[in-house]
Enzyme design. Sequence first.
Site, PDB file in Angstrom:
ATOM      1  N   HIS A  50      33.335 -36.829  -4.583  1.00 29.70           N
ATOM      2  CA  HIS A  50      32.752 -35.738  -4.100  1.00 29.70           C
ATOM      3  C   HIS A  50      33.605 -34.859  -3.324  1.00 29.70           C
ATOM      4  CE1 HIS A  50      34.189 -36.711   0.270  1.00 29.70           C
ATOM      5  NE2 HIS A  50      33.918 -38.423  -0.286  1.00 29.70           N
ATOM      6  N   THR A  53      31.936 -41.802   0.073  1.00 37.14           N
ATOM      7  CA  THR A  53      33.190 -42.135  -0.919  1.00 37.14           C
ATOM      8  C   THR A  53      32.548 -43.576  -1.214  1.00 37.14           C
ATOM      9  OG1 THR A  53      34.234 -41.258   0.790  1.00 37.14           O
ATOM     10  CG2 THR A  53      35.431 -43.607  -0.211  1.00 37.14           C
TER      11      THR A  53
END
Length: 555
Positions: A360, A88
């Site tokens: 992601h 993240t």
Amino acid sequence: MKNFRRTWLSAFVSLIVMTPALSVVAADKTAVVKDSKPKLVVVLVVDGLPQEQIVRYRDQFGEGGLRRMLDQGAWYSQAHQAHGVTLTAVGHSAVLTGAYPYQHGIIANEWVDKNTLEQMYCTEDKAHTYIGEETKKGAGTSPANLRVATVGDELRYATGNQSKVVTVSGKDRGAILLAGKTGTAYMYMSKTGRFASSTYYMQQHPAWVTKYHEGNPQNRFYGQAWKPLLPDSAYKNDVPDNMVATEDKGMPITYGSSSGKEDAEYYGKLLTGPFVDEMTLDFARAAVEGEQLGSNPAGVTDMLGISLSSHDYVNHAFGPESRMSHDHLQRLDRMLAKFFSYLDKKVGLNNTIVLLTADHGFPNVPEISKTMQRDAGRVDGKALVDDVNQVLLKKFGVDKLVSKWSGPTMLLNYALIEEKNLKAADVENAASAFLLTRPGIAQVFTRTQLEQGALPDTRLGKLMQRAWHRQISGDLMLVAKPYWYFGSGKSGTSHGSPYAYDTNVPLMIMGTPWIRPGYYSQYAEVVDIAPTLAHILQLRPTAAADGRVLTEALK
């Protein structure tokens, strides 16, 4: 003569069309000069959204949200977070710096400080605290660890700080790493359900924040259930709930607490579901109103960054193949439609650049991968440290040569290596040779290899080199095999690999006067966003930008 006149007239018309100062684009009621700057740039990051979910579920989207971006914007199907540690904090840092981790310095969500051997959180800063909220040790309160500037920083510099840069997220790292050094970040407080900033940005909240929290809007979801949005037939290709969740975690999910009232347990539960995203977008609207974003004088652009955190929590818990993940994305689509409608009325979408991407993607839950005859599983990094230390003890007669696990790297004890007159390369190679025999390990790269740039000239090698920072990262960089991930849990899934399911993310840009709509199959990277926005905004490029301007998508 007629041919000459026709040729001259054609050239004159072409000159008018091609001259930017004279070119306009009709937009609803107002003509927008093509060379003009947007009043507002909105950067949306959906945490943990793989591109394949956009493709898989696109036929079920409503009219005004993701479908609007797909139809009216530029959509890249082969966009990637082009670094090897897809987490993240790392992905959020790439969006507006345009840089890979080897430059921006955010190598993971947390890492081990090589000097103190203590855990360092990516946005940790002991000098600052949350405003009006408890600040626990290691809390994310500032961008001190981010080593480079963002587009927002360049925007504020270029306009003498007239431009406002405001970000909001369910996660501190989601807000702070989009805000850069000079923006203002607000993050969800899971203990109280409020959004707060930190003393890095200001000493007290502006009045509009206080007003937003009047009436405790975070409490309106207590006792509500998250039920499927669509008919049962819409989910027929999803994995059944009982394959990815225990019976009490499948839909419907009711949000409450054991105390019977709104408390930290309830506010924490809200993160795994649609309601924190709804609150995040509500708070973003309040920011637009309170800060009057998009209302600056001509030529002064504001920026609003919104990181929507809950899809990541849902995918961790249930997997991207689940009905919960599918439904959450559909709900998020409807939320975005309402938000875009609001922006259109408040600022005008023809005056706005809207960009959507993700930090992601996500792999399937290992148990699901195994049903597809894939080699899949979880690797416990800390257990690996114990195993490799036993091997090194037998070989060199010295214990604890590996000091720490800092996923996906291990730190070697170089002081001990020197004290015992060992060669660092020998220890690295012995550790690497053993680790490559362990289940789930595909590659191991040593500090010597990484410092010399001696990784294989392959996609995997390039991604891992970009993800490694000389001063911060560990000494043995491990790569899990496809469909494996580093984690010690017994259920759910996680990300962080260099494989396409983790790197391939959405990249959509919408803004009629500036963007050429269409489906783009060209390879693109998330680091291309910063140079592209800098070009549109006529800014100095961010100093560390590794990406390119997406010229094919520009008018």
